[in-house]
Design a protein around this motif. Sequence first.
Motif, PDB file in Angstrom:
ATOM      1  N   THR A 105       0.715  -1.208   0.080  1.00  0.00           N
ATOM      2  CA  THR A 105      -0.004  -0.121   0.057  1.00  0.00           C
ATOM      3  C   THR A 105       0.772   1.369  -0.016  1.00  0.00           C
ATOM      4  N   GLN A 106       2.095   1.232   0.917  1.00  0.00           N
ATOM      5  CA  GLN A 106       2.778   2.403   0.882  1.00  0.00           C
ATOM      6  C   GLN A 106       3.441   2.528  -0.619  1.00  0.00           C
ATOM      7  N   LYS A 107       3.764   1.478  -1.153  1.00  0.00           N
ATOM      8  CA  LYS A 107       4.521   1.723  -2.569  1.00  0.00           C
ATOM      9  C   LYS A 107       3.429   2.010  -3.450  1.00  0.00           C
ATOM     10  N   CYS A 108       2.229   1.791  -3.621  1.00  0.00           N
ATOM     11  CA  CYS A 108       1.053   2.248  -4.189  1.00  0.00           C
ATOM     12  C   CYS A 108       0.941   3.923  -4.217  1.00  0.00           C
ATOM     13  N   ILE A 109       1.011   4.387  -2.905  1.00  0.00           N
ATOM     14  CA  ILE A 109       0.770   5.528  -2.507  1.00  0.00           C
ATOM     15  C   ILE A 109       2.118   6.273  -3.240  1.00  0.00           C
ATOM     16  N   ALA A 110       3.337   5.732  -2.895  1.00  0.00           N
ATOM     17  CA  ALA A 110       4.460   6.566  -3.761  1.00  0.00           C
ATOM     18  C   ALA A 110       4.355   6.786  -5.178  1.00  0.00           C
ATOM     19  N   TYR A 111       4.036   5.630  -5.843  1.00  0.00           N
ATOM     20  CA  TYR A 111       4.037   5.703  -7.204  1.00  0.00           C
ATOM     21  C   TYR A 111       2.639   6.401  -7.849  1.00  0.00           C
ATOM     22  N   ASN A 112       1.653   6.808  -7.043  1.00  0.00           N
ATOM     23  CA  ASN A 112       0.730   7.750  -7.333  1.00  0.00           C
ATOM     24  C   ASN A 112       0.946   9.254  -6.991  1.00  0.00           C
ATOM     25  N   LYS A 113       2.147   9.512  -6.443  1.00  0.00           N
ATOM     26  CA  LYS A 113       2.716  10.812  -6.126  1.00  0.00           C
ATOM     27  C   LYS A 113       3.872  10.911  -6.811  1.00  0.00           C
ATOM     28  N   PRO A 114       4.092  11.542  -8.183  1.00  0.00           N
ATOM     29  CA  PRO A 114       4.932  11.897  -9.173  1.00  0.00           C
ATOM     30  C   PRO A 114       6.172  12.327  -8.133  1.00  0.00           C
ATOM     31  N   ASP A 115       6.241  13.114  -7.514  1.00  0.00           N
ATOM     32  CA  ASP A 115       7.184  13.701  -6.661  1.00  0.00           C
ATOM     33  C   ASP A 115       8.000  12.596  -6.022  1.00  0.00           C
ATOM     34  N   HIS A 116       7.143  11.404  -5.283  1.00  0.00           N
ATOM     35  CA  HIS A 116       7.980  10.320  -4.663  1.00  0.00           C
ATOM     36  C   HIS A 116       8.399   9.393  -5.599  1.00  0.00           C
ATOM     37  N   LEU A 117       7.834   9.499  -7.036  1.00  0.00           N
ATOM     38  CA  LEU A 117       8.289   8.503  -7.948  1.00  0.00           C
ATOM     39  C   LEU A 117       9.793   8.593  -8.487  1.00  0.00           C
ATOM     40  N   ILE A 118      10.235   9.870  -8.434  1.00  0.00           N
ATOM     41  CA  ILE A 118      11.570  10.068  -8.664  1.00  0.00           C
ATOM     42  C   ILE A 118      12.538   9.441  -7.771  1.00  0.00           C
ATOM     43  N   ALA A 119      12.157   9.427  -6.452  1.00  0.00           N
ATOM     44  CA  ALA A 119      12.811   8.605  -5.283  1.00  0.00           C
ATOM     45  C   ALA A 119      12.750   7.232  -5.703  1.00  0.00           C
ATOM     46  N   GLU A 120      11.642   6.629  -6.232  1.00  0.00           N
ATOM     47  CA  GLU A 120      11.511   5.365  -6.338  1.00  0.00           C
ATOM     48  C   GLU A 120      12.655   4.839  -7.538  1.00  0.00           C
ATOM     49  N   ILE A 121      12.312   5.804  -8.795  1.00  0.00           N
ATOM     50  CA  ILE A 121      13.303   5.477  -9.899  1.00  0.00           C
ATOM     51  C   ILE A 121      14.691   5.429  -9.480  1.00  0.00           C
ATOM     52  N   LYS A 122      15.281   6.379  -8.925  1.00  0.00           N
ATOM     53  CA  LYS A 122      16.636   6.324  -8.404  1.00  0.00           C
ATOM     54  C   LYS A 122      16.838   5.073  -7.682  1.00  0.00           C
ATOM     55  N   THR A 123      16.096   4.736  -6.559  1.00  0.00           N
ATOM     56  CA  THR A 123      16.303   3.595  -5.591  1.00  0.00           C
ATOM     57  C   THR A 123      16.627   2.543  -6.537  1.00  0.00           C
ATOM     58  N   ALA A 124      15.406   2.315  -7.597  1.00  0.00           N
ATOM     59  CA  ALA A 124      15.495   1.040  -8.318  1.00  0.00           C
ATOM     60  C   ALA A 124      16.919   0.870  -9.149  1.00  0.00           C
ATOM     61  N   HIS A 125      17.344   1.795  -9.644  1.00  0.00           N
ATOM     62  CA  HIS A 125      18.406   2.206 -10.500  1.00  0.00           C
ATOM     63  C   HIS A 125      19.777   1.687  -9.710  1.00  0.00           C
ATOM     64  N   LYS A 126      19.836   2.281  -8.412  1.00  0.00           N
ATOM     65  CA  LYS A 126      20.692   2.071  -7.455  1.00  0.00           C
ATOM     66  C   LYS A 126      21.130   0.551  -7.223  1.00  0.00           C
ATOM     67  N   TYR A 127      19.789  -0.161  -6.960  1.00  0.00           N
ATOM     68  CA  TYR A 127      20.034  -1.491  -6.661  1.00  0.00           C
ATOM     69  C   TYR A 127      20.263  -2.332  -7.912  1.00  0.00           C
ATOM     70  N   ALA A 128      20.027  -1.786  -8.983  1.00  0.00           N
ATOM     71  CA  ALA A 128      19.939  -2.608 -10.409  1.00  0.00           C
ATOM     72  C   ALA A 128      21.632  -2.496 -10.371  1.00  0.00           C
ATOM     73  N   THR A 129      22.240  -1.239 -10.280  1.00  0.00           N
ATOM     74  CA  THR A 129      23.623  -1.027 -10.465  1.00  0.00           C
ATOM     75  C   THR A 129      24.660  -1.916  -9.865  1.00  0.00           C
ATOM     76  N   ARG A 130      23.986  -2.050  -8.415  1.00  0.00           N
ATOM     77  CA  ARG A 130      24.903  -2.953  -7.379  1.00  0.00           C
ATOM     78  C   ARG A 130      24.754  -4.590  -7.881  1.00  0.00           C
ATOM     79  N   TRP A 131      23.742  -4.745  -8.494  1.00  0.00           N
ATOM     80  CA  TRP A 131      23.434  -6.250  -8.703  1.00  0.00           C
ATOM     81  C   TRP A 131      24.301  -6.676 -10.038  1.00  0.00           C
ATOM     82  N   ILE A 132      25.008  -5.709 -10.743  1.00  0.00           N
ATOM     83  CA  ILE A 132      25.408  -5.965 -11.937  1.00  0.00           C
ATOM     84  C   ILE A 132      26.712  -6.960 -11.624  1.00  0.00           C
ATOM     85  N   PRO A 133      27.669  -6.639 -10.830  1.00  0.00           N
ATOM     86  CA  PRO A 133      28.455  -7.591 -10.503  1.00  0.00           C
ATOM     87  C   PRO A 133      28.253  -8.904  -9.995  1.00  0.00           C
ATOM     88  N   VAL A 134      27.089  -9.179  -9.319  1.00  0.00           N
ATOM     89  CA  VAL A 134      26.654 -10.402  -9.226  1.00  0.00           C
ATOM     90  C   VAL A 134      26.244 -11.212 -10.213  1.00  0.00           C
TER      91      VAL A 134
END
Length: 321
Positions: free
Chosen positions: A124-153
């Motif tokens: 529910t918290q994630k859905c609220i974040a995705y329905n607030k565009p200002d919060h969505l930028i933080a979600e996009i940056k977080t997803a990119h950060k973790y995807a980058t960390r998974w590259i060596p694995v």
Amino acid sequence: VSLSTLHDDVQAIASEGIGFSDALGHVAVPLIIALFAFAFTFLFSAINDVNKRYESKRISLLFQKSLAYRYFMWISRVSVLYIVAFAGMSLLKNPVLKELLRSYGTVVGVIIAGLYAIAVLWFTQKCIAYNKPDHLIAEIKTAHKYATRWIPVRLFFQRCKNWIVGLFHGKGYKEFRGFGYRLNKSGLVYYVDSALVGQLADLTKYALDTNDTGLVYSAFETIDDIIEQEKNSIYNGRYQKQTVVDWSGNHRLTMQFFEQILESSNSRWDEQVEESLVWKLLGSFSKSKYISSVDIFFLFKYLQKLVSCGRISLIRKYVDR
């Protein structure tokens, strides 16, 4: 059966119940069913809201790949399997199964109900974040950060796979393996960065369509890391580092972002936004003494799209600068 035996059984039932705690029938199972009924209704509503708001497959895919979404789907399957398995085992008259249900059934049910409640709250918290565009930028940056960390694995598992396959192939494959590793590394980095650029471009288009100037500037600040990364990639392959001549690296991701936001359905952008867009694009080539042939092609495509989208004011600003 003796009277004393029946008396002992009645006393055991009175003191311990019929074998299952009331917490299972009164709390755990009803809670799981209620959360399941609520959550899936909310799930379809949330997905539809994200699709309708942003009209972006990339943002919808990001939502469906989020850890909260995956955890919610996983615990939902576990909960359904638990209820079905518990009901099926309760119908059997096997004393061993009865004892297992009596010993562990209630504890497992309460744990699953608790984990399911956490999953619903997180989702529910994630859905609220995705329905607030200002919060969505933080979600996009977080997803990119973790995807980058998974590259060596991911590269480690790829190397293990290549090594195992190389055991059954000749020398030529082993020589190619090192090149394949480098190629995979650059490909994965580009794939992760390209996903970030595409998601930011779709969010920027939404901001331009809704005249949300603050969101546009937030997206511009987020894309600055990619711009700086490509701005500093100078090709010096044929020359010494001390040479005056520097050929710029390709600004592929930068141009991808600026080209995609032109697809905004809003025909009249804010004047300050247009100025920022012009300076940001021109500034991305500030360290390039000579533009590469690939970038010339990208710039030509960009100007062509400006004309086809009717962005005459932007063309004038580029010419003036």
